[in-house]
Design an enzyme around this catalytic site. Structure first.
Site, PDB file in Angstrom:
ATOM      1  N   TRP A 177     -82.128  -3.358 -25.258  1.00  0.00           N
ATOM      2  CA  TRP A 177     -81.302  -4.529 -24.953  1.00  0.00           C
ATOM      3  C   TRP A 177     -79.946  -4.236 -25.573  1.00  0.00           C
ATOM      4  O   TRP A 177     -79.870  -4.003 -26.794  1.00  0.00           O
ATOM      5  CB  TRP A 177     -81.871  -5.799 -25.599  1.00  0.00           C
ATOM      6  CG  TRP A 177     -83.122  -6.316 -24.957  1.00  0.00           C
ATOM      7  CD1 TRP A 177     -83.758  -5.831 -23.853  1.00  0.00           C
ATOM      8  CD2 TRP A 177     -83.898  -7.460 -25.406  1.00  0.00           C
ATOM      9  NE1 TRP A 177     -84.881  -6.587 -23.578  1.00  0.00           N
ATOM     10  CE2 TRP A 177     -84.983  -7.585 -24.512  1.00  0.00           C
ATOM     11  CE3 TRP A 177     -83.769  -8.365 -26.454  1.00  0.00           C
ATOM     12  CZ2 TRP A 177     -85.938  -8.598 -24.641  1.00  0.00           C
ATOM     13  CZ3 TRP A 177     -84.720  -9.370 -26.591  1.00  0.00           C
ATOM     14  CH2 TRP A 177     -85.792  -9.487 -25.689  1.00  0.00           C
ATOM     15  N   GLN A 198     -74.055   5.278 -26.247  1.00  0.00           N
ATOM     16  CA  GLN A 198     -74.731   3.990 -26.385  1.00  0.00           C
ATOM     17  C   GLN A 198     -76.079   4.072 -25.658  1.00  0.00           C
ATOM     18  O   GLN A 198     -76.245   4.869 -24.725  1.00  0.00           O
ATOM     19  CB  GLN A 198     -73.865   2.868 -25.792  1.00  0.00           C
ATOM     20  CG  GLN A 198     -72.486   2.719 -26.456  1.00  0.00           C
ATOM     21  CD  GLN A 198     -72.557   2.052 -27.819  1.00  0.00           C
ATOM     22  OE1 GLN A 198     -73.203   2.580 -28.721  1.00  0.00           O
ATOM     23  NE2 GLN A 198     -71.898   0.928 -27.972  1.00  0.00           N
ATOM     24  N   GLU A 240     -85.008  -3.366 -29.219  1.00  0.00           N
ATOM     25  CA  GLU A 240     -84.418  -4.554 -29.825  1.00  0.00           C
ATOM     26  C   GLU A 240     -85.339  -5.766 -29.680  1.00  0.00           C
ATOM     27  O   GLU A 240     -85.311  -6.675 -30.523  1.00  0.00           O
ATOM     28  CB  GLU A 240     -83.051  -4.859 -29.187  1.00  0.00           C
ATOM     29  CG  GLU A 240     -81.908  -3.956 -29.665  1.00  0.00           C
ATOM     30  CD  GLU A 240     -81.848  -2.576 -29.013  1.00  0.00           C
ATOM     31  OE1 GLU A 240     -82.628  -2.337 -28.065  1.00  0.00           O
ATOM     32  OE2 GLU A 240     -81.036  -1.741 -29.443  1.00  0.00           O
ATOM     33  N   GLU A 289     -59.363  -6.183 -25.238  1.00  0.00           N
ATOM     34  CA  GLU A 289     -60.501  -5.547 -25.912  1.00  0.00           C
ATOM     35  C   GLU A 289     -60.631  -5.913 -27.385  1.00  0.00           C
ATOM     36  O   GLU A 289     -59.730  -6.506 -27.973  1.00  0.00           O
ATOM     37  CB  GLU A 289     -60.410  -4.027 -25.750  1.00  0.00           C
ATOM     38  CG  GLU A 289     -60.651  -3.607 -24.314  1.00  0.00           C
ATOM     39  CD  GLU A 289     -60.756  -2.099 -24.149  1.00  0.00           C
ATOM     40  OE1 GLU A 289     -61.456  -1.455 -24.949  1.00  0.00           O
ATOM     41  OE2 GLU A 289     -60.131  -1.582 -23.212  1.00  0.00           O
TER      42      GLU A 289
END
Ligand SMILES: Cc1cc2nc3c(=O)[nH]c(=O)nc-3n(C[C@H](O)[C@H](O)[C@H](O)COP(=O)(O)O)c2cc1C
Ligand SMILES: [Mn+2]
Length: 507
Positions: A177, A198, A240, A289
């Site tokens: 997740w 990631q 997660e 951002e």
């Protein structure tokens, strides 16, 4: 993870595990307000939300939006800071079902203790509120939601700024997740980053290597504890969902998606499901951002195809309007990085008391407080200590996100930016206290990186020491001249007790 369906039951409750309850609780405590005035999702909702961050106002629940299907709502600033001096982290704490006046270090210890605990696997339920409305195939139309244009120069409308992606490895051993932004691309497509470092990008790559589409879902209005965990750099291979169970003490209730066999929180506000295309990309961004800037370019990013969307009645879409602090990239992401970094540094035997990504530094630095009594026992030089911190942190998943580290003795409350500023000014030696790590890998989004560093993914990382030379021997030469240190306890007590009598307003 085994998934045994159970009979349908009422959804689990409480602000940590039920987004609707989280919103209701915020409204009840005055930490959110119901905005009944008509508001446009085109820039106006973004501007209001931005101003709530700046003014530390309650979170806005926009319940009369001028675009999108009737009934759809937006919650801005789900983890903005609160104006109350007694409870600035109240909304953040509510994500975990903690008291409004929870302190940063209490929160970090809670997050770390759940990392040490056994994971609690999610519980599969047959159905849940997220299935109140189901649209599949040609009936999928993301534009029925009030997808906001958040900043004037954004490359598009952002559907996902406070939601998480769900992907699973082909062998089903690891479910990830993770929070990552997603821009509206068409009525049934999204586009957004899936960086290879990631976990979303890693798992997407596993499916691509098999020449297959990546089964995918995205959850909006997720249980707040789940959202926070999805914004937390837990190590690879850690699901997660099990962490959230350990953190909240209850398994997260999940339901099976309509189309692709993944599992999503049963009481989520909105769930989109489908697949990530193996090779198709489209321009995404720019967007304001986390570091506080917006750059002019869009970049090609993977396209996410939506084959079904399910949602609660009168769904609430949460949004983060990214930019200068404090917004959720600082309050949630920064805090979660602080927890994983603190755990890593302490577990490696370094004399570390606390670690904190100052919200004001826009998740670009981590301040680490050093227990100087233990430091003295280790007989390290400043260079050796810096190198040891760099070795542990900059090679880790969490440390990849952190370009700058500041070391300071633990008489400083590193969660107070004023104390950090004072220490930087008075304790950091500009000639000898700066250690550079040009070969360390790091997130390429940091604004000051050179083109070469952005391309290679290395460099621009430093450790700044605010440790004084004698602190390596366990001593501090000067004492702090302050209210707390410069007066005997009885005088301090008298001053505090007589504060009103002197004629000052209560504090
Ligand atoms: C509000 C918010 C927005 C975020 N946006 C992104 C993003 O667009 N891209 C990204 O890679 N990470 C983003 N993050 C950070 C990731 O969620 C975080 O690094 C997390 O650890 C990623 O999950 P993983 O460790 O399982 O890969 C965001 C975090 C938050 C809280
Ligand atoms: Mn992960």
């Amino acid at each position: 993870m085994t998934h045994q369906p159970q009979r349908s039951r009422p959804s689990q409750r409480g602000s940590a595990l039920n987004f609707r309850d989280f919103v209701t609780d915020l409204l009840a405590t005055g930490d959110a307000i119901d905005v009944r005035e008509p508001v446009s999702p085109t820039l106006e909702a973004g501007a209001v939300t931005r101003r709530t961050y700046d003014t530390r106002s309650p979170a806005p629940l926009f319940s009369a939006l001028t675009e999108g299907a009737p009934g759809c709502r937006i919650l801005g600033a789900p983890a903005g800071l609160s104006a109350s001096p007694a409870a600035p982290f109240a909304r953040l704490a509510a994500h975990f079902g903690l008291e409004r006046d929870t302190t940063p270090s209490e929160l970090l210890e809670k997050l770390i203790s759940a990392m040490k605990a056994e994971p609690v696997a999610p519980r599969v339920v047959e159905t849940g509120p997220c299935k109140e409305n189901i649209r599949t195939g040609d009936d999928v139309d993301l534009e029925r939601f009030p997808v906001p244009l958040l900043h004037e120069h954004d490359g598009g409308r952002y559907f996902g700024t406070y939601g998480f992606h769900v992907v699973r490895t082909p062998d089903e051993r690891w479910t990830s997740w993770s929070v990552s932004r997603a821009m509206l691309h068409g009525r049934n497509t999204l586009v957004g980053p899936a960086m290879p470092q990631q976990h979303l990008g890693m798992i997407h790559q596993m499916w691509r290597e098999r020449g297959e589409r990546t089964p995918w879902a995205m959850v909006l209005g997720a249980p707040p504890a789940a959202l926070a965990a999805a914004g937390m750099p837990l190590p690879a291979e850690v699901s997660e969902d099990g962490y959230v169970g350990a953190l909240t003490g209850s398994p997260v209730e999940v339901v099976r998606t309509e189309t692709n066999g993944l599992y999503v929180p049963a009481n989520a506000e909105i769930v989109v499901e489908g697949f990530i295309s193996p090779d198709e990309t489209a321009p995404e961004g720019p967007m304001g951002e986390y570091h506080g800037y917006a750059f002019a370019e869009s970049k090609p990013q993977p396209v996410f195809h939506v084959e079904a969307v399910t949602f609660r009645d009168d769904p609430i879409l949460p949004i983060c309007v990214a930019g200068v602090p404090p917004e959720e990239n600082h309050t949630i992401w920064g805090t979660m990085i602080s927890a994983t970094s603190l755990d890593l540094l302490r577990s490696s035997g370094l004399p570390v008391s606390l670690a904190w990504c100052s919200y004001e530094a826009a998740t670009c630095w981590l301040v680490v407080s050093i227990d100087i009594r233990r430091l003295a026992e280790l007989h390290l030089t400043e260079r050796q200590l810096s190198d040891a911190v760099a070795e542990v942190l900059f090679t880790s998943h969490t440390g990849w996100l952190v370009p700058k580290v500041i070391l300071v003795a633990d008489d400083i409350d590193i969660t107070d930016i004023n104390q950090v500023t004072w220490a930087l000014a008075t304790r950091h030696h500009p000639t000898t206290g700066q250690y550079l790590y040009p070969r360390a890998p790091g997130i390429p989004l940091v604004p000051y990186l050179t083109e070469e560093e952005t391309r290679t993914g290395h460099g621009g990382k430093s450790i700044t020491s605010c440790l004084l030379p004698e602190q390596f021997e366990g001593r501090t030469r000067g004492t702090t001249a302050s209210f707390h240190n410069s007066f005997p306890a009885d005088i301090r007590r008298r001053v505090i007790e007589n504060w009103n009598a002197y004629g000052f307003p209560a504090r």
